[in-house]
Structures are given as structure tokens and as C-alpha cells.
Design a protein around this motif. Structure first.
Motif, PDB file in Angstrom:
ATOM      1  N   ARG A  82       0.829  -1.202   0.000  1.00  0.00           N
ATOM      2  CA  ARG A  82       0.000   0.000   0.000  1.00  0.00           C
ATOM      3  C   ARG A  82       0.867   1.257   0.000  1.00  0.00           C
ATOM      4  NH1 ARG A  82      -3.232  -3.102   4.681  1.00  0.00           N
ATOM      5  NH2 ARG A  82      -4.731  -4.229   3.370  1.00  0.00           N
ATOM      6  N   HIS A  83       0.428   2.272  -0.756  1.00  0.00           N
ATOM      7  CA  HIS A  83       1.149   3.541  -0.739  1.00  0.00           C
ATOM      8  C   HIS A  83       1.166   4.118   0.675  1.00  0.00           C
ATOM      9  CE1 HIS A  83       1.537   3.547  -5.014  1.00  0.00           C
ATOM     10  NE2 HIS A  83       0.241   3.626  -5.241  1.00  0.00           N
ATOM     11  N   GLU A  84       0.033   3.995   1.343  1.00  0.00           N
ATOM     12  CA  GLU A  84      -0.089   4.447   2.719  1.00  0.00           C
ATOM     13  C   GLU A  84      -0.180   3.198   3.594  1.00  0.00           C
ATOM     14  OE1 GLU A  84       0.133   7.251   5.503  1.00  0.00           O
ATOM     15  OE2 GLU A  84       0.024   7.718   3.363  1.00  0.00           O
ATOM     16  N   PRO A  85       0.901   2.817   4.283  1.00  0.00           N
ATOM     17  CA  PRO A  85       0.900   1.538   5.020  1.00  0.00           C
ATOM     18  C   PRO A  85      -0.042   1.550   6.221  1.00  0.00           C
ATOM     19  CG  PRO A  85       2.890   2.784   5.498  1.00  0.00           C
ATOM     20  CD  PRO A  85       2.189   3.511   4.397  1.00  0.00           C
ATOM     21  N   PHE A  86      -0.927   0.588   6.265  1.00  0.00           N
ATOM     22  CA  PHE A  86      -1.826   0.425   7.395  1.00  0.00           C
ATOM     23  C   PHE A  86      -2.187  -1.047   7.548  1.00  0.00           C
ATOM     24  CE2 PHE A  86      -4.561   1.365   3.748  1.00  0.00           C
ATOM     25  CZ  PHE A  86      -5.468   0.319   3.787  1.00  0.00           C
ATOM     26  N   LEU A 110      -4.563  -1.295  18.556  1.00  0.00           N
ATOM     27  CA  LEU A 110      -3.894  -2.532  18.161  1.00  0.00           C
ATOM     28  C   LEU A 110      -2.477  -2.497  18.710  1.00  0.00           C
ATOM     29  CD1 LEU A 110      -4.122  -5.178  16.489  1.00  0.00           C
ATOM     30  CD2 LEU A 110      -3.063  -3.926  14.602  1.00  0.00           C
ATOM     31  N   GLU A 111      -2.121  -3.532  19.451  1.00  0.00           N
ATOM     32  CA  GLU A 111      -0.773  -3.624  20.024  1.00  0.00           C
ATOM     33  C   GLU A 111       0.068  -4.582  19.196  1.00  0.00           C
ATOM     34  OE1 GLU A 111       1.225  -5.195  24.186  1.00  0.00           O
ATOM     35  OE2 GLU A 111      -0.576  -3.927  24.301  1.00  0.00           O
ATOM     36  N   PHE A 112       1.249  -4.132  18.802  1.00  0.00           N
ATOM     37  CA  PHE A 112       2.181  -4.931  18.013  1.00  0.00           C
ATOM     38  C   PHE A 112       3.169  -5.580  18.990  1.00  0.00           C
ATOM     39  CE2 PHE A 112       0.312  -1.836  15.320  1.00  0.00           C
ATOM     40  CZ  PHE A 112       0.315  -2.335  14.032  1.00  0.00           C
ATOM     41  N   GLU A 113       2.883  -6.818  19.398  1.00  0.00           N
ATOM     42  CA  GLU A 113       3.590  -7.460  20.491  1.00  0.00           C
ATOM     43  C   GLU A 113       5.087  -7.633  20.234  1.00  0.00           C
ATOM     44  OE1 GLU A 113       1.821  -8.991  23.728  1.00  0.00           O
ATOM     45  OE2 GLU A 113       1.386  -6.998  22.948  1.00  0.00           O
ATOM     46  N   LYS A 114       5.477  -7.921  19.003  1.00  0.00           N
ATOM     47  CA  LYS A 114       6.883  -8.181  18.708  1.00  0.00           C
ATOM     48  C   LYS A 114       7.625  -6.938  18.228  1.00  0.00           C
ATOM     49  CE  LYS A 114       6.562 -13.151  17.842  1.00  0.00           C
ATOM     50  NZ  LYS A 114       6.887 -14.257  16.906  1.00  0.00           N
ATOM     51  N   HIS A 115       7.007  -5.788  18.392  1.00  0.00           N
ATOM     52  CA  HIS A 115       7.615  -4.521  18.001  1.00  0.00           C
ATOM     53  C   HIS A 115       7.536  -3.552  19.177  1.00  0.00           C
ATOM     54  CE1 HIS A 115       7.883  -5.718  13.705  1.00  0.00           C
ATOM     55  NE2 HIS A 115       6.827  -6.440  14.027  1.00  0.00           N
ATOM     56  N   ARG A 117       5.900  -3.708  21.700  1.00  0.00           N
ATOM     57  CA  ARG A 117       4.523  -3.611  22.185  1.00  0.00           C
ATOM     58  C   ARG A 117       3.916  -2.233  21.907  1.00  0.00           C
ATOM     59  NH1 ARG A 117       4.014  -6.408  28.010  1.00  0.00           N
ATOM     60  NH2 ARG A 117       1.842  -6.351  27.350  1.00  0.00           N
ATOM     61  N   VAL A 118       4.250  -1.701  20.756  1.00  0.00           N
ATOM     62  CA  VAL A 118       3.705  -0.401  20.339  1.00  0.00           C
ATOM     63  C   VAL A 118       2.196  -0.505  20.176  1.00  0.00           C
ATOM     64  CG1 VAL A 118       3.600   1.244  18.427  1.00  0.00           C
ATOM     65  CG2 VAL A 118       5.795   0.399  19.222  1.00  0.00           C
ATOM     66  N   LYS A 119       1.475   0.489  20.670  1.00  0.00           N
ATOM     67  CA  LYS A 119       0.022   0.538  20.524  1.00  0.00           C
ATOM     68  C   LYS A 119      -0.352   1.654  19.557  1.00  0.00           C
ATOM     69  CE  LYS A 119      -1.013  -1.149  25.194  1.00  0.00           C
ATOM     70  NZ  LYS A 119      -1.665  -0.824  26.498  1.00  0.00           N
ATOM     71  N   GLN A 120      -1.134   1.302  18.546  1.00  0.00           N
ATOM     72  CA  GLN A 120      -1.620   2.275  17.575  1.00  0.00           C
ATOM     73  C   GLN A 120      -3.133   2.422  17.726  1.00  0.00           C
ATOM     74  OE1 GLN A 120       1.016   3.825  16.682  1.00  0.00           O
ATOM     75  NE2 GLN A 120       1.309   3.414  14.512  1.00  0.00           N
ATOM     76  N   LYS A 201       3.110   3.241  10.465  1.00  0.00           N
ATOM     77  CA  LYS A 201       4.212   4.193  10.406  1.00  0.00           C
ATOM     78  C   LYS A 201       4.719   4.449  11.828  1.00  0.00           C
ATOM     79  CE  LYS A 201       3.234   6.893   6.232  1.00  0.00           C
ATOM     80  NZ  LYS A 201       2.907   8.251   5.722  1.00  0.00           N
ATOM     81  N   SER A 202       5.792   3.822  12.180  1.00  0.00           N
ATOM     82  CA  SER A 202       6.388   3.990  13.496  1.00  0.00           C
ATOM     83  C   SER A 202       7.832   3.516  13.435  1.00  0.00           C
ATOM     84  CB  SER A 202       5.631   3.189  14.561  1.00  0.00           C
ATOM     85  OG  SER A 202       6.334   3.179  15.791  1.00  0.00           O
ATOM     86  N   LYS A 203       8.712   4.245  14.086  1.00  0.00           N
ATOM     87  CA  LYS A 203      10.118   3.832  14.105  1.00  0.00           C
ATOM     88  C   LYS A 203      10.304   2.515  14.853  1.00  0.00           C
ATOM     89  CE  LYS A 203      11.362   6.518  18.224  1.00  0.00           C
ATOM     90  NZ  LYS A 203      12.263   7.576  18.754  1.00  0.00           N
ATOM     91  N   TRP A 204       9.299   2.133  15.651  1.00  0.00           N
ATOM     92  CA  TRP A 204       9.380   0.918  16.435  1.00  0.00           C
ATOM     93  C   TRP A 204       8.828  -0.296  15.688  1.00  0.00           C
ATOM     94  CZ3 TRP A 204      12.660   2.163  19.885  1.00  0.00           C
ATOM     95  CH2 TRP A 204      12.617   3.411  20.509  1.00  0.00           C
TER      96      TRP A 204
END
Length: 244
Positions: A82-86, A110-115, A117-120, A201-204
């Protein structure tokens, strides 16, 4: 008997077998944390299925509220195309009470457990479509200026812009028509269905692992519905899609 979120003992009176509770880790309990209802495979009221449309579905009931979360088996691959990642999830919310329920999407996360634990937080559909449109307009203007400086690249650059604008228009239409939005549920309108999108979109958030882990959290009626899930659910698992 079960230990509640505030650390005291309480009795949970269950009026239906369609209930699905799982204890949270003590380290995650805080004084002001909203009580959570967690999906767990095999528990009463919790369901899991996959079908030939390529989606995994996780279902859960608590009291008068039921939810089914669906995720595309190839969602990890689709994000990077995707052009705009989501990251996209479909959510079906059902209400079987006799009163009414004000359902909002503002605090779905949404929590990204292996990253780390970033929450978006879920993207606002209207703000997201405005962003997509603005980025498409910016690219169109920048390309026009580049073509003036390098006319020999006109055909190549304009072909790219046409494809980008087409994809952007399709995305805007999809988000506008199919996003899950705030709604009042009642016996007359007992179900709401739509897509919920989360920016990646997150540095994490780096490259995907072979098997990713997530937790979807949906606050509703004084509780948080939690759906922990993995992609793929089992190592190496794939779904054969039915051809259209």
C-alpha cells in the motif's frame, strides 16, 4: 471465585454460557485500568474459524455484547503493497439487549507485540481520507514540476502518477464506504460492521517476523474486549482462497 482487576475477591454471576473471561497478568493491572474480557481459544463463548474468503475470524460474547474480529490471512504482505501503510481488521459488533448501546471507535487500539509492544489507535476514517487526498495532490504537483525540468521523463512519471491517483481514489472510496463508525445499537439496529485501520508508520515497527503477534482492544460498555491473535495462527499455516 476470581480475582478482579482492583485486586479484591469477587463472585462473577454468569447468566449465560456465552461468556469468555481470562485473567490478565498482574503486572498489567493498574488502579484505573478498565476491566478486560479476553478471547481465549476453547473457552465458552469464544470461537475461531477460517473460510475460503481468506480470513481468520475470532468471536466472543460478554453479556449483551458480541464481537467478531476478522483478519486477512495475507494482511502482513498487503501492508507493504500500500502507498499508505496500514493494518486492516474487520469488526462486527452485535447487541442483544433491550435498551441501547452507544458504540464508538475512538479508542480502539492494536498492540504490536513483537515490536516493542507499540500501541496504535484506530485511524479516523475522515482524517485518513483527507490525508490520502492531500498526499495525492502533493505528488501530482511535484511531478508536474519535475516534468517541466525533465520532459524526457514525462511518460514514465505521468504513468506512475496516474496509477497512484487511481489507487488513492479507490482507497478513499473504500474507507468512506466501509469503515466502522460510531453508532447507537438497539433491538432495531442490533449490528454494526466495518473495517478498522491502524497506521504502521512507526520507528518501532520494523520488518515483519515470520509469525507476528497482536492484541486488538475494543472498549465498550465499561469493559475492554481483547483479541490476542497471531499471523499465521499456526506456524506455516495458509488458507486456500476461493477464486471469484
Amino acid at each position: 471465585m476470581r480475582r478482579c482487576w482492583h485486586g479484591t475477591r469477587c463472585v462473577l454471576m454468569i447468566g449465560t454460557v456465552l461468556i469468555c473471561l481470562a485473567p490478565l497478568a498482574a503486572s498489567r493491572k493498574t488502579k484505573n485500568e478498565i476491566p478486560a474480557v479476553r478471547w481465549a481459544e476453547g473457552n465458552p463463548g469464544c470461537t475461531f474459524s477460517h473460510s475460503d474468503d481468506g480470513k481468520y475470524r475470532y468471536g466472543m460474547w460478554y453479556g449483551d455484547v458480541g464481537m467478531v474480529m476478522a483478519v486477512d490471512a495475507q494482511e502482513l504482505q498487503k501492508v507493504h503493497r500500500r502507498h499508505e501503510p496500514f493494518f486492516a481488521l474487520m469488526l462486527d459488533v452485535r447487541y442483544r439487549g433491550q435498551g441501547s448501546l452507544d458504540f464508538t471507535v475512538d479508542n480502539i487500539s492494536l498492540e504490536f507485540e513483537k515490536h516493542f509492544r507499540v500501541k496504535q489507535i484506530a485511524l479516523d476514517p475522515d482524517e485518513f481520507t483527507d490525508q490520502v487526498q492531500n498526499e495525492a495532490d502533493t505528488l501530482n504537483d511535484e511531478t508536474a514540476r519535475e516534468v517541466e525540468k525533465h520532459p524526457e521523463q514525462k511518460e514514465q512519471k505521468e504513468a506512475f502518477v496516474r496509477a497512484y491517483l487511481r489507487d488513492s481514489a479507490e482507497l478513499e472510496e473504500f474507507v468512506g464506504k466501509n469503515s466502522l463508525r460510531m453508532t447507537k445499537l438497539s433491538p432495531g439496529t442490533a449490528e454494526a460492521t466495518g473495517w478498522v485501520l491502524f497506521s504502521t508508520k512507526s520507528k518501532w515497527i520494523g520488518g515483519w517476523k515470520k509469525r507476528e503477534e497482536f492484541i486488538l482492544r475494543v472498549p465498550v460498555e465499561g469493559k475492554v474486549f481483547e483479541f490476542p491473535f497471531q499471523l499465521p495462527p499456526k506456524p506455516g499455516e495458509t488458507i486456500l482462497r476461493k477464486r471469484e
